[in-house]
Design a protein around this motif. Sequence first.
Motif, mmCIF file in Angstrom:
data_model
loop_
_atom_site.group_PDB
_atom_site.id
_atom_site.type_symbol
_atom_site.label_atom_id
_atom_site.label_comp_id
_atom_site.label_asym_id
_atom_site.label_seq_id
_atom_site.Cartn_x
_atom_site.Cartn_y
_atom_site.Cartn_z
ATOM 1 N N MET A 1 34.281 -47.381 -11.311
ATOM 2 C CA MET A 1 34.937 -46.099 -11.569
ATOM 3 C C MET A 1 35.540 -46.059 -12.966
ATOM 4 O O MET A 1 35.455 -45.054 -13.671
ATOM 5 N N ARG B 1 34.747 -41.960 -13.252
ATOM 6 C CA ARG B 1 34.575 -41.196 -12.022
ATOM 7 C C ARG B 1 35.588 -41.642 -10.986
ATOM 8 O O ARG B 1 36.159 -42.727 -11.076
ATOM 9 N N THR B 2 35.811 -40.795 -9.994
ATOM 10 C CA THR B 2 36.738 -41.135 -8.917
ATOM 11 C C THR B 2 36.023 -41.331 -7.580
ATOM 12 O O THR B 2 36.681 -41.615 -6.576
ATOM 13 N N LEU B 3 34.698 -41.190 -7.565
ATOM 14 C CA LEU B 3 33.935 -41.390 -6.335
ATOM 15 C C LEU B 3 32.588 -42.005 -6.672
ATOM 16 O O LEU B 3 31.876 -41.499 -7.549
ATOM 17 N N THR C 1 30.881 -45.172 0.786
ATOM 18 C CA THR C 1 31.495 -44.270 -0.183
ATOM 19 C C THR C 1 32.883 -44.775 -0.543
ATOM 20 O O THR C 1 33.709 -45.047 0.332
ATOM 21 N N CYS C 2 33.138 -44.892 -1.844
ATOM 22 C CA CYS C 2 34.415 -45.389 -2.347
ATOM 23 C C CYS C 2 35.071 -44.296 -3.193
ATOM 24 O O CYS C 2 34.389 -43.598 -3.947
ATOM 25 N N GLU C 3 36.384 -44.189 -3.089
ATOM 26 C CA GLU C 3 37.089 -43.112 -3.789
ATOM 27 C C GLU C 3 38.434 -43.609 -4.298
ATOM 28 O O GLU C 3 39.116 -44.393 -3.628
ATOM 29 N N ARG C 4 38.805 -43.146 -5.496
ATOM 30 C CA ARG C 4 40.152 -43.411 -5.996
ATOM 31 C C ARG C 4 41.060 -42.299 -5.493
ATOM 32 O O ARG C 4 40.807 -41.114 -5.749
ATOM 33 N N THR C 5 42.100 -42.648 -4.791
ATOM 34 C CA THR C 5 42.995 -41.662 -4.205
ATOM 35 C C THR C 5 43.961 -41.151 -5.275
ATOM 36 O O THR C 5 44.112 -41.758 -6.342
ATOM 37 N N SER D 1 42.074 -48.300 2.869
ATOM 38 C CA SER D 1 42.681 -47.883 1.601
ATOM 39 C C SER D 1 43.772 -48.870 1.198
ATOM 40 O O SER D 1 44.529 -49.352 2.036
#
Length: 272
Positions: free
Chosen positions: A85, A90-92, A103-107, A253
């Motif tokens: 990321m 990117r955040t996803l 799927t990975c995401e920055r909260t 998370s």
Amino acid sequence: MPLTFHKMHANGDDFVVIDARNSVNPVTGELARRLGDRHRGIGFNQLAVVLDCEDADARLEFWNADGSALDVCGSATRGAADRLMRETSRTLIVLRTQRGLLTCERTPSGTISVEMGQPLFNWADIPLAQALDTLTLPLPGDPAACSMGNPHCTFFVEDLSAVDIVTLGPRLETHPLFPRKTNVHFVQIIDRQHIRLRIWERNGAIPLGSGSCSCGAAVNGMRRGLLDNTVEVECDGGPVTVHWDGTGPVILSGPVEASFTGTIADHQLEPK
């Protein structure tokens, strides 16, 4: 040619990320074992190798410190995701593992979440040595079992401080009921949204934390009706959050941090 590595941790659950995209994957079980040696190598709980992938942002391959392979590692997945990321702003992102596409995401708070896939409850998927109800295994303490891509056995206890993990952990890990061994959890329920967790990790260690073990322990508590769908899991190294709606993927998370970057000496890369 020297190989670059990134040492990271998630609340003290330490791992190494090696980016092998656009190159031949240099990591074998033997090399992973040597790099995992905390005295002569780098030292880690798990190693994640980042590889090229046609249907995702990257593919991850995982190794334990003893040189054995594993399907998934929640902490190292989130660490690799954090690096990718930052690289792409990117955040996803989506990563392929033996558990499928994750799927990975920055909260908004800066932590990294990952969809860890659906938990598995059939005895053969964990696996167990015989057909049994995985919600209550026929062992003292009546543990529950599940798989998050690796086997988990969860004991619910009244007083976590009274559990002799060093003695019980190895016995349970290698019990004949678990032909591929198992991670062992000891859980004290604080309330329906908060548990305290200590772990004996498969292949012999008491880590400060574990992403997949946090998921397995929380899921087993939810299956028994002891916990709500979102739970804070407090490990020795700090907390993570686990969410499971009862049917879909488990979402893990928590924070990840970089410790340092270095290069692996050429002589370490030579087969022994």
